[in-house]
Each structure stands twice: as structure tokens, then as C-alpha cells.
Design an enzyme around this catalytic site. Structure first.
Site, PDB file in Angstrom:
ATOM      1  N   HIS A  89     -12.420 -21.939 -13.497  1.00 57.36           N
ATOM      2  CA  HIS A  89     -13.388 -20.911 -13.137  1.00 57.36           C
ATOM      3  C   HIS A  89     -14.498 -20.871 -14.189  1.00 57.36           C
ATOM      4  O   HIS A  89     -14.391 -20.165 -15.193  1.00 57.36           O
ATOM      5  CB  HIS A  89     -12.714 -19.541 -13.062  1.00 57.36           C
ATOM      6  CG  HIS A  89     -11.592 -19.477 -12.071  1.00 57.36           C
ATOM      7  ND1 HIS A  89     -10.358 -20.039 -12.313  1.00 57.36           N
ATOM      8  CD2 HIS A  89     -11.528 -18.918 -10.833  1.00 57.36           C
ATOM      9  CE1 HIS A  89      -9.572 -19.835 -11.272  1.00 57.36           C
ATOM     10  NE2 HIS A  89     -10.255 -19.162 -10.364  1.00 57.36           N
ATOM     11  N   ARG A  92      23.285   7.827 -13.881  1.00 56.26           N
ATOM     12  CA  ARG A  92      22.011   8.337 -14.408  1.00 56.26           C
ATOM     13  C   ARG A  92      22.268   9.428 -15.448  1.00 56.26           C
ATOM     14  O   ARG A  92      21.544   9.530 -16.438  1.00 56.26           O
ATOM     15  CB  ARG A  92      21.119   8.863 -13.279  1.00 56.26           C
ATOM     16  CG  ARG A  92      21.687  10.042 -12.519  1.00 56.26           C
ATOM     17  CD  ARG A  92      20.656  10.690 -11.605  1.00 56.26           C
ATOM     18  NE  ARG A  92      21.263  11.771 -10.826  1.00 56.26           N
ATOM     19  CZ  ARG A  92      20.572  12.751 -10.260  1.00 56.26           C
ATOM     20  NH1 ARG A  92      19.253  12.792 -10.360  1.00 56.26           N
ATOM     21  NH2 ARG A  92      21.188  13.683  -9.552  1.00 56.26           N
ATOM     22  N   ASP A 104      17.474  11.769   1.620  1.00 53.97           N
ATOM     23  CA  ASP A 104      16.081  11.305   1.615  1.00 53.97           C
ATOM     24  C   ASP A 104      15.864  10.132   2.560  1.00 53.97           C
ATOM     25  O   ASP A 104      14.722   9.808   2.898  1.00 53.97           O
ATOM     26  CB  ASP A 104      15.650  10.900   0.199  1.00 53.97           C
ATOM     27  CG  ASP A 104      15.205  12.100  -0.621  1.00 53.97           C
ATOM     28  OD1 ASP A 104      14.840  13.130  -0.013  1.00 53.97           O
ATOM     29  OD2 ASP A 104      15.217  12.018  -1.859  1.00 53.97           O
ATOM     30  N   HIS A 118      13.841   5.851   0.867  1.00 59.19           N
ATOM     31  CA  HIS A 118      14.203   6.005  -0.543  1.00 59.19           C
ATOM     32  C   HIS A 118      15.495   5.287  -0.911  1.00 59.19           C
ATOM     33  O   HIS A 118      15.833   5.214  -2.092  1.00 59.19           O
ATOM     34  CB  HIS A 118      14.353   7.493  -0.894  1.00 59.19           C
ATOM     35  CG  HIS A 118      13.049   8.226  -1.006  1.00 59.19           C
ATOM     36  ND1 HIS A 118      12.080   8.183  -0.035  1.00 59.19           N
ATOM     37  CD2 HIS A 118      12.562   9.019  -1.996  1.00 59.19           C
ATOM     38  CE1 HIS A 118      11.048   8.937  -0.414  1.00 59.19           C
ATOM     39  NE2 HIS A 118      11.312   9.441  -1.601  1.00 59.19           N
ATOM     40  N   HIS A 144      18.994   6.400  -8.487  1.00 57.53           N
ATOM     41  CA  HIS A 144      19.128   6.518  -7.038  1.00 57.53           C
ATOM     42  C   HIS A 144      19.189   5.116  -6.434  1.00 57.53           C
ATOM     43  O   HIS A 144      18.354   4.714  -5.632  1.00 57.53           O
ATOM     44  CB  HIS A 144      17.982   7.341  -6.451  1.00 57.53           C
ATOM     45  CG  HIS A 144      17.946   8.752  -6.953  1.00 57.53           C
ATOM     46  ND1 HIS A 144      17.780   9.061  -8.279  1.00 57.53           N
ATOM     47  CD2 HIS A 144      18.071   9.936  -6.289  1.00 57.53           C
ATOM     48  CE1 HIS A 144      17.789  10.375  -8.437  1.00 57.53           C
ATOM     49  NE2 HIS A 144      17.985  10.931  -7.241  1.00 57.53           N
ATOM     50  N   GLU A 156       3.890   4.259 -10.587  1.00 57.16           N
ATOM     51  CA  GLU A 156       4.933   3.320 -10.995  1.00 57.16           C
ATOM     52  C   GLU A 156       4.369   1.997 -11.514  1.00 57.16           C
ATOM     53  O   GLU A 156       4.820   1.487 -12.544  1.00 57.16           O
ATOM     54  CB  GLU A 156       5.882   3.039  -9.824  1.00 57.16           C
ATOM     55  CG  GLU A 156       6.689   4.245  -9.355  1.00 57.16           C
ATOM     56  CD  GLU A 156       5.967   5.072  -8.312  1.00 57.16           C
ATOM     57  OE1 GLU A 156       6.578   6.039  -7.809  1.00 57.16           O
ATOM     58  OE2 GLU A 156       4.800   4.754  -7.993  1.00 57.16           O
ATOM     59  N   HIS A 185     -17.676 -19.328  -8.978  1.00 53.45           N
ATOM     60  CA  HIS A 185     -16.477 -18.601  -9.399  1.00 53.45           C
ATOM     61  C   HIS A 185     -15.303 -19.516  -9.717  1.00 53.45           C
ATOM     62  O   HIS A 185     -14.788 -19.483 -10.832  1.00 53.45           O
ATOM     63  CB  HIS A 185     -16.059 -17.594  -8.324  1.00 53.45           C
ATOM     64  CG  HIS A 185     -14.753 -16.915  -8.611  1.00 53.45           C
ATOM     65  ND1 HIS A 185     -14.660 -15.800  -9.410  1.00 53.45           N
ATOM     66  CD2 HIS A 185     -13.486 -17.216  -8.228  1.00 53.45           C
ATOM     67  CE1 HIS A 185     -13.389 -15.444  -9.499  1.00 53.45           C
ATOM     68  NE2 HIS A 185     -12.653 -16.282  -8.789  1.00 53.45           N
TER      69      HIS A 185
END
Length: 665
Positions: free
Chosen positions: A38, A370, A474, A478, A466, A416, A273
Site C-alpha cells: 500500500h 463466577r 435470558d 445470551h 454465564h 466489549e 491505495h
């Protein structure tokens, strides 16, 4: 709408400064020789690089790991030849032969910059937007270290983070996550220079990128300078000097540039490019720039202007003198800073590790993994000040906080991907071991940053809670099904799915010991039964797989992970009542187990028929020779967890029946 590949956008003309021309020449020559790469962005950003690297960047080519150096990130990593040219010309250990070998096998100049391969490359970039997020992490690490270690009259942590980025970085959604957090955190030593050339692969960006970028950054709490002419060295120098002044905000400098600047026919076009200019255009560019030198030849006087070794040594020597004064006044702090920046755990780490492992080895309480993770953190984090935790707006669910965490717990918000990439930047900076939490199913959002951590061999810890249909009501959006198996496919990522507190403690201590790989801890919402082990079994957890129970006369082996280890033990009891003995093997980390020697693995797996069980897809069990597997090969349902396990057949009775079917076949 489709773009026009021949679209042209012209924002300015090259300066003809010989330092900038040298960068352009090396970029187009290397790409031409490789017939791949490039050239456009390096040629367009040449003056930006001159202004920063010649006048403002604090670095020492002789010591790329100097603790208080400025960090430079090339977020638009396809412009790698710009960075390689800069490193070569300023005096890093990157000889001209490596520039000639651009994009060739085993060279130190790969297609995109790779951390750990090329001296001076601070992070691996290529997936657009992540370099910008890495830079946010580096600036955050600097700010927190300065707060912890600096004392009046002793600023031993005092450097900037600079990042070049283009339109593509800003189109990726992760950029918004990163710039939003940078503004909230007031990272005023973070400076981003935006290569605003108006071109992407498909042509002029006006058809698909109409954002008011300065307004966007201002809305996120940034100071914005420009737009300025990105080829005007005086304007660039003034803008960068202004950005260095404290404002309480990160700074964006908008630099209007021409992609492929200097190339008579390719400048300002999409064709500049991602492909070599071609021999005729290279020759025409040389003539247009007045560069009358053969390929890869840089005159001595221009090399002298670029050489940063002398100035870099002076800067580092001056800092070392300040640090020595700091050491005399604060010897314990100085030693702690050096330890942290070297990435070494404290001298008493072996003792602490053994204490934590031993404490949880004898835990008898049935708890969700957890919750066990939070209990382990409560013992580790207060004695490991380098641990920097956080969560993507799920702290109360991920349980990633610990008592008196203060600024060592980061609220990332619902970001996230940004969190994962920022953690990579924190780890790259040094001084911290970052960890962050979210639900396992949302690892999909952060997956590419997890992959980049594995590629860069970073000690980053992902806490994914979870971890199965066990989260219940849920529902399938989930509930993780394919995620554990999917994460195990990422090379160099250590994946742990512990079955109780003892395995959870070992997972945490192993993750902290893993200097050259990231770790993913997959943790349950529901309570899990504590298992009984002897000393040898406790020690064997660290090998990723071990025999948890082996009655005499066993006829089959059940392999299980995480919450299903308890299920396997229940099935063992049911089968024992029917006169059928089975071995139970716990595989808390198949990735760790797979690295054990063949004799150990064979001993654990045994020669009996094998049945795998995990609350997820079953396809991966074949690698362990399982004749059948019990799991979930569809999406979940919304219901209380016990009803879901019954619905999907993840019960001790169903597992025992599956074992009998195998033995009767």
C-alpha cells in the site's frame, strides 16, 4: 451504492522536503519490488511523520523498550512501509536489507506491523480501528502509572501516546467505543493525527462516509485542531506543539492529505491505495519530486537529518538521571516501578500462588465459578498491584471487582470490543496485567481483539461468565453454545472452564503466570458442587486435564468440563449402583492439556471407551476419541436453568444411559 475505483480527491501537494521525499521513495520502492503493498497512505502521510518524528517524538532507537518513551501507533497498519521507513532512517535495528525484503518470508517487514517482530513496533495493526483503541489503552496505562508512581518534583512517568489513523479506522465501530472512553477518561496525553485523504479501497468515501469527524470527536470530549494542510510542515509542527500542551482532553489533529502524494497520475486516487505504482509511475514520481537516486538509496546528508540515535540517547540519559534521583528518595517505589515495567510478578508470588491454590483446594462450599473467581480475586488483587480489572457494564454479574479496588477497577460501559482492544494496549504499555469481564456469548463482539492478543502474546485475562444454558431465563441470545469450542480454536489462547473453586483458583494463577499468552476464563452463573481431590490431583489441575475419579474395574471414561464435571460424578454414582464402574476425567483447560507430553495425555485419557459431556456443541470431542458426546447442538431456550438442563438432556440419568448404550453396542 458502489464506489468508483478511479475517484480522485486532492487536498494538497507534497512539500518536497527531502526527509519526506525519502519516506515516499522508500515506500514506493519497497512496494514496487514486492509487487504488493500500500504505497498511497505512506506517501500521503510523509509530512505528518516528519513533523512528529523529527520534532516531537521522544524515543531512543537504541532502546525500543525504554519505559518513558513516547508510544507511536500506526492504526492504519496497511501503511506499514511508512513505519518501517521511519524505524530504518531514525536508527532502529532495521537494516536496509529488511526494507528490500518487504512482505517476504521471514523478513522483519511484514505486510502489516507486528509487535515483537520488528524493533520499535509498539503494537500489531491491520484490523482497522484496533490500533486507535490500543493507543487509548496505552494512554490509560500511562495516566494510571503516573498517578501511582510520580511524586512532587519527580515525574518518572511522563510521556505521550501518538496514533496515526485514517478513514477506515473511523468507519469501524470500535473507534467510537475507544474515542468515547478516551474522552471520559480525559486522556490528555493521547494525540491522534487523522489522515483525512477522502479515499478508501472503493474510491472517494463521500458515498459511504459522510461523518462530521471533528464534531464527532468534540462530542466525545476531545480537543480538535484543524483541519490543516497535512503537507504543510509548519502547520503540522504548530498543531503538534499545541497538542502537547495540557488541556484535560485527548486531542485530534485533522490533517487534510492527498493519498499517494507526489505520484503524478495516481495521487488522490483509489488505485494508489493498495497496489504498486508501476515502473512508469515510479519513474514519473521520481522526476516530479526531483529525487534523482536509485531505488533504496538515501543520501548521507538526508540520513543524518533523520538519525535520532544521539538525541534519543540524550533524552533517555536525562530521564535516567531523574529516575536515579527518584530512586535515592523513594527506593521502594523505584524498585516496584522497575519490577512492574519488566513484567515480573513479585518475589513472593510463588508463596502467594501456593497459598491461594491450597486455600481453594480444600473449599467445600458449592458456589458458582463466577463467585469463586471473585473470591480468588479478593486474595490476589490486593497483593498484586499490577492487576487492573474491569467489566463491560456487568460488574455485578461478572464479579470482577474486589475490596478497595478504587481506580484499579475500570467501568468500560457496554463496549466489549473496545474493552478487549484497550486491554491489549494496557498490556503493551507495560506496568499492568489487565483483565475484563462480560458474558461469554458477548465474546463474539470482542473476538478479533482476543485474537490480536493471542497473536501478540499478551498477558491479558478475559473473564467470561454465564457460560452456558445455565444462565436460564435470558434465553438463546445470551446462552453460550458454540463459544467455548470456538475460543479453543484461537492459537495461543488459553481457555479455562473450571468445575469448582479449586479449578478456578488454578485457572487464575495460571493466567497470571502466562506471560506470553492471553487467557479466557469461562465461568458459570449457577452453583457447582465442590469436588474432592488428593494432593496429586490438585497438582494435576495445572496440566489442564486429569483423572478426577477412577474406581477399580472401570469400563468407560467420561470426559467433562466445567459445570458438567459435577454431572459426570453424579452419573458415575448412578452407574455404580448398577454395577458399572466409570472413570471421570476433568478437562478444565483442553488447550493446556493438549500441550502436555503424549505419555501423560494417554494416561489420562486411558484405553476405555470415552464419552464427552459439555453444555455446548459436541463436535470438538472427536479429537479425544470420544465415541459419543452429550451436549447442546442447537440454540437454547428461555426458561429456568434446571428446566433447560432437563429439556436438553444434560442430566445424570441421560448421561448414564448414554454410557450404557456405548457399553452395550
Amino acid at each position: 451504492m458502489s464506489g468508483a475505483s478511479n475517484a480522485r480527491v486532492v487536498h494538497g501537494q507534497p512539500s518536497h522536503d527531502p526527509r519526506a521525499t525519502a519516506l515516499r521513495a522508500l515506500a514506493m520502492d519497497a512496494v514496487q519490488k514486492a509487487n504488493s503493498g500500500h504505497p498511497g497512505a505512506p506517501m500521503g502521510m510523509a509530512e505528518m511523520a516528519v513533523a512528529l518524528w523529527c520534532n516531537h517524538l521522544r524515543h531512543n532507537p537504541a532502546d525500543p523498550r525504554w519505559a518513558d518513551r513516547d508510544r507511536f501507533v500506526l492504526s492504519n497498519g496497511h501503511a506499514s512501509m511508512l513505519l518501517y521507513a521511519l524505524l530504518h532512517l531514525t536508527g532502529y535495528d532495521l537494516p536496509l536489507e529488511e526494507i528490500r525484503n518487504f512482505r517476504q518470508l521471514h523478513s522483519k517487514t511484514p505486510g502489516h506491523p507486528e509487535h515483537g517482530l520488528t524493533p520499535g513496533v509498539e503494537t500489531t495493526t491491520g484490523p482497522l480501528g484496533q490500533g486507535l483503541a490500543n493507543a487509548v489503552g496505552m494512554a490509560l496505562a500511562e495516566k494510571l502509572l503516573a498517578r501511582e508512581f510520580n511524586r512532587p518534583g519527580h515525574a518518572i512517568v511522563d510521556h505521550h501516546t501518538w496514533v496515526f489513523h485514517g478513514d477506515g479506522c473511523l468507519m469501524e465501530g470500535i473507534s467510537q467505543e475507544a474515542i468515547s472512553l478516551a474522552g471520559v477518561w480525559q486522556l490528555d496525553k493521547l494525540v491522534a493525527l487523522y489522515d483525512d485523504n477522502g479515499i478508501s479501497i472503493d474510491g472517494a468515501v463521500t458515498g459511504w462516509f459522510g461523518d462530521d469527524t471533528p464534531a464527532r470527536f468534540r462530542a466525545c470530549g476531545w480537543r480538535v485542531i484543524g483541519p490543516i494542510d497535512g503537507h504543510d510542515l509548519a502547520a503540522l509542527d504548530a498543531a503538534i506543539a499545541s497538542a502537547r500542551q495540557p488541556s484535560g482532553k485527548p486531542t485530534l489533529i485533522v490533517c487534510r492529505t492527498t493519498i499517494g502524494a507526489g505520484a503524478p497520475h495516481r495521487a488522490g486516487t483509489a488505485k494508489a491505495h493498495g497496489e504498486a505504482l508501476g515502473a512508469d509511475e515510479v519513474a514519473a514520481t521520481r522526476a516530479a519530486l526531483g529525487w534523482n537516486h536509485p531505488p533504496f538509496e538515501i543520501p548521507a546528508e538526508i540520513r543524518a537529518q533523520w538519525d535520532a540515535r544521539g538525541a534519543g540517547a540524550q533524552r533517555q540519559d536525562a530521564w535516567q538521571a531523574r529516575f536515579n534521583a527518584y530512586r535515592r528518595e523513594f527506593p521502594e517505589l523505584a524498585a516496584e516501578f522497575e519490577r512492574r515495567m519488566a513484567g515480573h510478578l513479585p518475589d513472593d508470588w510463588p508463596t502467594l500462588r501456593a497459598q491461594v491454590q491450597q486455600h481453594f483446594a480444600h473449599a467445600t462450599e458449592n458456589v458458582a465459578s463466577r463467585k469463586a473467581s471473585q473470591q480468588v480475586l479478593a486474595q490476589l488483587a490486593p497483593r498484586l498491584p499490577e492487576m487492573l480489572g474491569g467489566s463491560a457494564d456487568l460488574t455485578g454479574s461478572n464479579l470482577t471487582d474486589f475490596p478497595d479496588a478504587g481506580p484499579r477497577h475500570i467501568s468500560y460501559g457496554v463496549r466489549e470490543f473496545g474493552m478487549a482492544a484497550i486491554m491489549n494496549g494496557v498490556a503493551l504499555h507495560g506496568g499492568w496485567i489487565p483483565y475484563g469481564g462480560t458474558f461469554l456469548t458477548f465474546s463474539d463482539y470482542s473476538r478479533n481483539a482476543i485474537r490480536m492478543a493471542a497473536l501478540m502474546k499478551l498477558r491479558v485475562i478475559h473473564v467470561f461468565t454465564h457460560d452456558s444454558i445455565g444462565l436460564g431465563e435470558d434465553g438463546p441470545t445470551h446462552q453460550s453454545v458454540e463459544h467455548a469450542a470456538s475460543l479453543r480454536l484461537i492459537p495461543n489462547l488459553e481457555v479455562w472452564r473450571p468445575c469448582d473453586a479449586a479449578e478456578t483458583a488454578l485457572a487464575w494463577t495460571s493466567a497470571l503466570d502466562s506471560v506470553q499468552r492471553p487467557s479466557a476464563l469461562l465461568l458459570s452463573r449457577q452453583a457447582l458442587p465442590a469436588q474432592t481431590r488428593d494432593a496429586a490431583q490438585v497438582q494435576a489441575i495445572a496440566r489442564g486435564g486429569y483423572v478426577l475419579s477412577a474406581p477399580a474395574g472401570a469400563r468407560a471414561t467420561i470426559l467433562a468440563t466445567g459445570s458438567e464435571v459435577g454431572l459426570a460424578m453424579q452419573a458415575q454414582q448412578l452407574l455404580a449402583q448398577q454395577g458399572i464402574g466409570v472413570r471421570v476425567v476433568s478437562l478444565p483447560s483442553s488447550t493446556r492439556f493438549d500441550r502436555q507430553d503424549a505419555a501423560y495425555r494417554a494416561g489420562v485419557l486411558g484405553t476405555l471407551p470415552r464419552i464427552g459431556v459439555e453444555a455446548g456443541v459436541t463436535c470438538w470431542w472427536g479429537q479425544y476419541g470420544c465415541v459419543v458426546a452429550l451436549g447442546v447442538d442447537s440454540f437454547g431456550e428461555s426458561a429456568p436453568a434446571p428446566a433447560l438442563f432437563e429439556h436438553f438432556g444434560l442430566t445424570a440419568a441421560k448421561l448414564a444411559a448414554r454410557v450404557r448404550e456405548v457399553l452395550d453396542a
